[in-house]
Scaffold this active site. Structure first.
Site, PDB file in Angstrom:
ATOM      1  N   LYS A   1     -17.737  50.288 -18.627  1.00 22.63           N
ATOM      2  CA  LYS A   1     -18.858  50.812 -17.833  1.00 22.63           C
ATOM      3  C   LYS A   1     -19.247  52.198 -18.332  1.00 22.63           C
ATOM      4  O   LYS A   1     -20.437  52.502 -18.507  1.00 22.63           O
ATOM      5  CB  LYS A   1     -18.466  50.873 -16.345  1.00 22.63           C
TER       6      LYS A   1
ATOM      7  N   GLN B   1     -13.612  51.686  -8.469  1.00 20.81           N
ATOM      8  CA  GLN B   1     -13.141  50.418  -9.034  1.00 20.81           C
ATOM      9  C   GLN B   1     -12.148  49.748  -8.074  1.00 20.81           C
ATOM     10  O   GLN B   1     -11.219  50.378  -7.582  1.00 20.81           O
ATOM     11  CB  GLN B   1     -12.489  50.663 -10.407  1.00 20.81           C
TER      12      GLN B   1
ATOM     13  N   ASP C   1     -22.775  49.844  -6.395  1.00 21.26           N
ATOM     14  CA  ASP C   1     -22.073  48.559  -6.311  1.00 21.26           C
ATOM     15  C   ASP C   1     -22.702  47.653  -5.245  1.00 21.26           C
ATOM     16  O   ASP C   1     -22.455  46.450  -5.226  1.00 21.26           O
ATOM     17  CB  ASP C   1     -20.618  48.808  -5.887  1.00 21.26           C
TER      18      ASP C   1
HETATM   19  N1  GUN Z   1     -13.572  45.043  -9.447  1.00 19.43           N
HETATM   20  C1  GUN Z   1     -13.963  43.841  -9.927  1.00 19.43           C
HETATM   21  N2  GUN Z   1     -15.299  43.727  -9.910  1.00 19.43           N
HETATM   22  C2  GUN Z   1     -15.772  44.894  -9.412  1.00 19.43           C
HETATM   23  C3  GUN Z   1     -17.082  45.387  -9.159  1.00 19.43           C
HETATM   24  O1  GUN Z   1     -18.113  44.717  -9.379  1.00 19.43           O
HETATM   25  N3  GUN Z   1     -17.149  46.631  -8.644  1.00 19.43           N
HETATM   26  C4  GUN Z   1     -16.048  47.377  -8.386  1.00 19.43           C
HETATM   27  N4  GUN Z   1     -16.219  48.580  -7.861  1.00 19.43           N
HETATM   28  N5  GUN Z   1     -14.824  46.949  -8.602  1.00 19.43           N
HETATM   29  C5  GUN Z   1     -14.694  45.712  -9.126  1.00 19.43           C
END
Ligand code: GUN
Length: 297
Positions: free
Chosen positions: A54, A98, A121
Site C-alpha cells: 500500500k 491494518q 477503508d
Molecule cells: N486486512 C485485510 N484486508 C484489509 C483491508 O481491506 N483493510 C484493512 N485495514 N485491513 C485489512
C-alpha cells in the site's frame, strides 16, 4: 466455454495511471498532496506485506505517505491517541489501520475512532450506514474493486442475478449492499450465502455473477457454476511455498475446472488483490479532494 480471464492487475494499472494524472493536477492546480497513513500493530508477515504494498503504491502516485509501525504490545489507549493525532493532522487525508489487530485491542473501538472523513477503508459505522442508504462517501476497498472490475470488463450488473458466498463485514455484506442499490453499476438481484446456507449449490447455479469470499479453498467447484457465469474469486489461500520461499496463493474457486464453464473469471493471484490497493488510493484522493472542498463527482 473457456472463460475470459479478468486481469485485476491490468485494470488496476490502468486506474493507477488515471490517478497519477489526477494527483499531478491536484498538486499543480490546487496545491493538494493526498496524504495516507497506514498503521500496523505487530509484525504479522501477511500484514507487513500488505501495508508495504500500500505504501509503495502511495509513493509511486506521489502521495505524502506515512508508514506507522507499532510493536505488538502497543496498548489500545496509545493506538487511540495515535489515531486522534492523525485525525487532526491536515497533511493526512486517509487513515488505514491494518487488520487484524492483536487480541488485547478492541477492533471496533479502534475503527470507530477514525474520523469518518478520513476513513479510506470505509469501515466506520457512519460510512457503513451511508453505503446502506445509497449515499456512500467511501466504499470499502475490496468490494469497490470488485464492482470496478465488473464495470470495466463490461459485465451487465443491472437486473443480474448476483450470488455472494460469504457474509463478512469486509467483503460479503458490503458488495451485496452496493450491487442492490437503485443506482448505476447496481440494480442487481442479490443473494447472500454463508456457512449455514442450505443447499449452497442451488443458489450458486442461479448466478449470472458469482462472487466468492468464503475464505475456504475450493468452496466453489465447477458443478456449482452455471455455464456462462462471471466468477469473481476473492479468496486468498496459501497452499505452500516455492523453493525460493515465496507463498503460493490460490483462491476459493477451483479455477482450472471453473474456467471451462464460466464466461469470465478472476485469477488468484492477479485478480481482486491488486484492485483492493488501487481502490484505497482512489479513496485517499477522494478524501483529499473532499478536505480541500474540491467537487466530488
Ligand atoms: N486486512 C485485510 N484486508 C484489509 C483491508 O481491506 N483493510 C484493512 N485495514 N485491513 C485489512
Amino acid at each position: 466455454m473457456t472463460a475470459k480471464i479478468i486481469s485485476g492487475k491490468e485494470i488496476a494499472a490502468a486506474i493507477l495511471e488515471e490517478l497519477k494524472a489526477e494527483v499531478s493536477v491536484l498538486k499543480l492546480k490546487h496545491n493538494v498532496e493526498p496524504g495516507l497513513v497506514t498503521i500496523l500493530v505487530g509484525d504479522d508477515p501477511a500484514s507487513v506485506s500488505y501495508v508495504t504494498a500500500k505504501q509503495r503504491t502511495a509513493r509511486d502516485l506521489g502521495f505524502h505517505s506515512v508508514q506507522d509501525i507499532r510493536p505488538a504490545d502497543t496498548s489500545e489507549e496509545t493506538l487511540l491517541k495515535t489515531i486522534g493525532d492523525y485525525n487532526s493532522d491536515p497533511a493526512i487525508h486517509g487513515i488505514l489501520v491494518q487488520l487484524p489487530l492483536p487480541k488485547h485491542i478492541n477492533e471496533n473501538r479502534v475503527l470507530y475512532a477514525v474520523n469518518p472523513d478520513k476513513d479510506v477503508d470505509g469501515f466506520h459505522p457512519v460510512n457503513v450506514g451511508r453505503l446502506m442508504i445509497g449515499d456512500a462517501r467511501f466504499y470499502p476497498c475490496t468490494p469497490y474493486g470488485i464492482r470496478e472490475m465488473l464495470v470495466r470488463t463490461g459485465v451487465p450488473i443491472e437486473g443480474a442475478e448476483v450470488v455472494v458466498v460469504g457474509r463478512s463485514n469486509l467483503v460479503g455484506k458490503p458488495i451485496a449492499m452496493m450491487l442492490v442499490q437503485k443506482q448505476k453499476a447496481a440494480n442487481a438481484t442479490v443473494t447472500i450465502c454463508h456457512t449455514r446456507t442450505k443447499n449452497l449449490k442451488e443458489h450458486t447455479l442461479r448466478a449470472d455473477i458469482l462472487i466468492v469470499a468464503a475464505g475456504t479453498r475450493n468452496a466453489v467447484t465447477a458443478d456449482m457454476v452455471r455455464e456462462g457465469a462471471v466468477v469473481i474469486d476473492v479468496g486468498v489461500n496459501r497452499i505452500g511455498t516455492t523453493p525460493e520461499g515465496k507463498a503460493i496463493l490460490r483462491g476459493d474457486v477451483d479455477f482450472d475446472a471453473v474456467k471451462e464453464k464460466a464466461s469470465a473469471i478472476t485469477p488468484v493471484p492477479g485478480g481482486v488483490g491488486p484492485m483492493t490497493i488501487t481502490m484505497l488510493m482512489m479513496n485517499t484522493v477522494r478524501a483529499a479532494k473532499f478536505a480541500a472542498g474540491i467537487a466530488l463527482e
